[in-house]
Design a protein around this motif. Structure first.
Motif, PDB file in Angstrom:
ATOM      1  N   LEU A  50       0.832  -1.202   0.000  1.00  0.00           N
ATOM      2  CA  LEU A  50       0.000   0.000   0.000  1.00  0.00           C
ATOM      3  C   LEU A  50       0.871   1.258   0.000  1.00  0.00           C
ATOM      4  O   LEU A  50       0.584   2.230  -0.701  1.00  0.00           O
ATOM      5  CB  LEU A  50      -0.934  -0.024   1.205  1.00  0.00           C
ATOM      6  CG  LEU A  50      -2.076   0.974   1.231  1.00  0.00           C
ATOM      7  CD1 LEU A  50      -2.927   0.899  -0.025  1.00  0.00           C
ATOM      8  CD2 LEU A  50      -2.927   0.743   2.468  1.00  0.00           C
ATOM      9  N   LYS A  51       1.950   1.219   0.752  1.00  0.00           N
ATOM     10  CA  LYS A  51       2.900   2.339   0.762  1.00  0.00           C
ATOM     11  C   LYS A  51       3.356   2.659  -0.664  1.00  0.00           C
ATOM     12  O   LYS A  51       3.378   3.824  -1.084  1.00  0.00           O
ATOM     13  CB  LYS A  51       4.113   1.978   1.621  1.00  0.00           C
ATOM     14  CG  LYS A  51       5.290   2.899   1.471  1.00  0.00           C
ATOM     15  CD  LYS A  51       6.527   2.284   2.094  1.00  0.00           C
ATOM     16  CE  LYS A  51       7.770   2.986   1.608  1.00  0.00           C
ATOM     17  NZ  LYS A  51       8.984   2.350   2.063  1.00  0.00           N
ATOM     18  N   GLN A  52       3.696   1.612  -1.412  1.00  0.00           N
ATOM     19  CA  GLN A  52       4.169   1.813  -2.780  1.00  0.00           C
ATOM     20  C   GLN A  52       3.064   2.385  -3.675  1.00  0.00           C
ATOM     21  O   GLN A  52       3.327   3.231  -4.532  1.00  0.00           O
ATOM     22  CB  GLN A  52       4.686   0.495  -3.349  1.00  0.00           C
ATOM     23  CG  GLN A  52       5.932   0.002  -2.648  1.00  0.00           C
ATOM     24  CD  GLN A  52       6.398  -1.343  -3.149  1.00  0.00           C
ATOM     25  OE1 GLN A  52       6.157  -1.738  -4.283  1.00  0.00           O
ATOM     26  NE2 GLN A  52       7.095  -2.081  -2.286  1.00  0.00           N
ATOM     27  N   LYS A  53       1.841   1.940  -3.466  1.00  0.00           N
ATOM     28  CA  LYS A  53       0.717   2.413  -4.281  1.00  0.00           C
ATOM     29  C   LYS A  53       0.338   3.853  -3.937  1.00  0.00           C
ATOM     30  O   LYS A  53      -0.237   4.554  -4.765  1.00  0.00           O
ATOM     31  CB  LYS A  53      -0.505   1.505  -4.103  1.00  0.00           C
ATOM     32  CG  LYS A  53      -0.271   0.061  -4.479  1.00  0.00           C
ATOM     33  CD  LYS A  53      -0.118  -0.120  -5.962  1.00  0.00           C
ATOM     34  CE  LYS A  53       0.032  -1.598  -6.310  1.00  0.00           C
ATOM     35  NZ  LYS A  53       0.131  -1.823  -7.743  1.00  0.00           N
ATOM     36  N   LEU A  54       0.631   4.296  -2.720  1.00  0.00           N
ATOM     37  CA  LEU A  54       0.222   5.629  -2.269  1.00  0.00           C
ATOM     38  C   LEU A  54       1.228   6.732  -2.577  1.00  0.00           C
ATOM     39  O   LEU A  54       0.976   7.899  -2.283  1.00  0.00           O
ATOM     40  CB  LEU A  54      -0.045   5.595  -0.757  1.00  0.00           C
ATOM     41  CG  LEU A  54      -1.264   4.797  -0.330  1.00  0.00           C
ATOM     42  CD1 LEU A  54      -1.313   4.679   1.188  1.00  0.00           C
ATOM     43  CD2 LEU A  54      -2.541   5.404  -0.874  1.00  0.00           C
ATOM     44  N   VAL A  55       2.368   6.377  -3.160  1.00  0.00           N
ATOM     45  CA  VAL A  55       3.363   7.388  -3.514  1.00  0.00           C
ATOM     46  C   VAL A  55       2.697   8.442  -4.405  1.00  0.00           C
ATOM     47  O   VAL A  55       1.965   8.120  -5.331  1.00  0.00           O
ATOM     48  CB  VAL A  55       4.578   6.748  -4.226  1.00  0.00           C
ATOM     49  CG1 VAL A  55       5.490   7.804  -4.818  1.00  0.00           C
ATOM     50  CG2 VAL A  55       5.339   5.859  -3.256  1.00  0.00           C
ATOM     51  N   GLY A  56       2.923   9.695  -4.071  1.00  0.00           N
ATOM     52  CA  GLY A  56       2.351  10.790  -4.845  1.00  0.00           C
ATOM     53  C   GLY A  56       0.991  11.253  -4.351  1.00  0.00           C
ATOM     54  O   GLY A  56       0.413  12.175  -4.903  1.00  0.00           O
ATOM     55  N   SER A 152      -4.996 -10.035  -2.878  1.00  0.00           N
ATOM     56  CA  SER A 152      -5.979  -9.114  -2.297  1.00  0.00           C
ATOM     57  C   SER A 152      -6.960  -8.632  -3.355  1.00  0.00           C
ATOM     58  O   SER A 152      -8.174  -8.565  -3.108  1.00  0.00           O
ATOM     59  CB  SER A 152      -5.266  -7.923  -1.649  1.00  0.00           C
ATOM     60  OG  SER A 152      -4.467  -8.354  -0.573  1.00  0.00           O
ATOM     61  N   GLU A 153      -6.464  -8.320  -4.537  1.00  0.00           N
ATOM     62  CA  GLU A 153      -7.361  -7.887  -5.609  1.00  0.00           C
ATOM     63  C   GLU A 153      -8.218  -9.034  -6.123  1.00  0.00           C
ATOM     64  O   GLU A 153      -9.381  -8.822  -6.490  1.00  0.00           O
ATOM     65  CB  GLU A 153      -6.573  -7.231  -6.747  1.00  0.00           C
ATOM     66  CG  GLU A 153      -6.084  -5.852  -6.371  1.00  0.00           C
ATOM     67  CD  GLU A 153      -5.561  -5.044  -7.538  1.00  0.00           C
ATOM     68  OE1 GLU A 153      -5.675  -3.808  -7.475  1.00  0.00           O
ATOM     69  OE2 GLU A 153      -5.034  -5.640  -8.518  1.00  0.00           O
ATOM     70  N   GLU A 154      -7.689 -10.254  -6.120  1.00  0.00           N
ATOM     71  CA  GLU A 154      -8.512 -11.418  -6.483  1.00  0.00           C
ATOM     72  C   GLU A 154      -9.683 -11.556  -5.513  1.00  0.00           C
ATOM     73  O   GLU A 154     -10.801 -11.870  -5.907  1.00  0.00           O
ATOM     74  CB  GLU A 154      -7.681 -12.703  -6.453  1.00  0.00           C
ATOM     75  CG  GLU A 154      -6.818 -12.930  -7.651  1.00  0.00           C
ATOM     76  CD  GLU A 154      -5.986 -14.201  -7.522  1.00  0.00           C
ATOM     77  OE1 GLU A 154      -6.330 -15.101  -6.711  1.00  0.00           O
ATOM     78  OE2 GLU A 154      -4.965 -14.296  -8.229  1.00  0.00           O
ATOM     79  N   ALA A 155      -9.426 -11.333  -4.244  1.00  0.00           N
ATOM     80  CA  ALA A 155     -10.452 -11.511  -3.214  1.00  0.00           C
ATOM     81  C   ALA A 155     -11.434 -10.341  -3.153  1.00  0.00           C
ATOM     82  O   ALA A 155     -12.613 -10.541  -2.878  1.00  0.00           O
ATOM     83  CB  ALA A 155      -9.789 -11.698  -1.842  1.00  0.00           C
ATOM     84  N   CYS A 156     -10.949  -9.122  -3.411  1.00  0.00           N
ATOM     85  CA  CYS A 156     -11.765  -7.924  -3.173  1.00  0.00           C
ATOM     86  C   CYS A 156     -12.122  -7.121  -4.417  1.00  0.00           C
ATOM     87  O   CYS A 156     -12.933  -6.201  -4.351  1.00  0.00           O
ATOM     88  CB  CYS A 156     -11.034  -6.980  -2.217  1.00  0.00           C
ATOM     89  SG  CYS A 156     -10.648  -7.716  -0.621  1.00  0.00           S
ATOM     90  N   PHE A 159      -8.274  -2.510  -6.702  1.00  0.00           N
ATOM     91  CA  PHE A 159      -8.229  -1.320  -5.862  1.00  0.00           C
ATOM     92  C   PHE A 159      -7.916  -0.103  -6.743  1.00  0.00           C
ATOM     93  O   PHE A 159      -6.965  -0.139  -7.510  1.00  0.00           O
ATOM     94  CB  PHE A 159      -7.156  -1.436  -4.775  1.00  0.00           C
ATOM     95  CG  PHE A 159      -7.329  -2.607  -3.856  1.00  0.00           C
ATOM     96  CD1 PHE A 159      -8.488  -2.767  -3.129  1.00  0.00           C
ATOM     97  CD2 PHE A 159      -6.330  -3.560  -3.733  1.00  0.00           C
ATOM     98  CE1 PHE A 159      -8.654  -3.843  -2.264  1.00  0.00           C
ATOM     99  CE2 PHE A 159      -6.483  -4.636  -2.883  1.00  0.00           C
ATOM    100  CZ  PHE A 159      -7.647  -4.784  -2.151  1.00  0.00           C
ATOM    101  N   LYS A 160      -8.705   0.936  -6.624  1.00  0.00           N
ATOM    102  CA  LYS A 160      -8.474   2.166  -7.386  1.00  0.00           C
ATOM    103  C   LYS A 160      -7.890   3.197  -6.432  1.00  0.00           C
ATOM    104  O   LYS A 160      -8.595   3.745  -5.603  1.00  0.00           O
ATOM    105  CB  LYS A 160      -9.768   2.652  -8.009  1.00  0.00           C
ATOM    106  CG  LYS A 160     -10.325   1.682  -9.024  1.00  0.00           C
ATOM    107  CD  LYS A 160     -11.636   2.135  -9.615  1.00  0.00           C
ATOM    108  CE  LYS A 160     -12.146   1.071 -10.574  1.00  0.00           C
ATOM    109  NZ  LYS A 160     -13.455   1.404 -11.109  1.00  0.00           N
TER     110      LYS A 160
END
Length: 163
Positions: A50-56, A152-156, A159-160
């Motif tokens: 999540l840290k990596q996805k939240l950059v910016g 996680s994306e397979e299960a949920c 994520f956008k």
């Protein structure tokens, strides 16, 4: 800081996958403790992903480990043959209240940055004031990050983030 095996894909399957029975030995790698360790590792790895996805963005993700705290968890595991509240190991436990301190630091300490891991500072990270610590190799593994995100994306669903 106790997991010693990489994140396992089978753990991330429905109902925690099949990690082999309910052995209770915490020193000999009983299946119950392996599931416990894998769940803690999954939390840390997910935060790293999540840290990596939240950059910016202006959003922070952080993770906390309470250390060894005297809670009702030990009562229930003791009844099931695990580490009970009266075990010799619990002499190293801190209070349940002190166990909340890393979580409070992760949420409210003004120095918390995206991706921070907080845990107790003393006695093998089992007790003490909360402190930031670096990720261990298992949490920092890019293979583990990709695995946890995919599962996680397979299960949920996808994520956008930042869209």
């Amino acid at each position: 800081r106790t997991p010693s095996t990489p994140l396992k894909a089978e753990y991330l399957e429905a109902n925690g996958g099949d990690l082999g029975g309910n052995g209770s030995s915490m020193f000999c790698g009983g299946a119950r403790w392996e599931r416990y360790h894998q769940s803690k590792l999954a939390n840390s790895v997910f935060t790293n992903a999540l840290k990596q996805k939240l950059v910016g963005t202006n959003i922070k993700a952080s993770v906390a480990a309470p250390g060894l705290a005297a809670t009702n968890l030990q009562t229930t595991t003791g009844k099931a043959g695990g580490m009970g509240s009266g075990s010799w190991f619990m002499q190293f436990a801190q209070s349940a209240e002190d166990g909340t301190m890393p979580l409070l630091a992760a949420c409210f300490d003004p120095s918390t940055e995206n991706g921070d891991l907080w845990e107790p500072a003393n006695r093998y990270s089992t007790q003490g004031p909360p402190t930031k610590v670096p990720y261990d190799n298992l949490t920092a593994s890019q293979d583990a990050v990709e695995l946890i995100w995919e599962k996680s994306e397979e299960a949920c669903g996808v994520f956008k983030i930042g869209a």
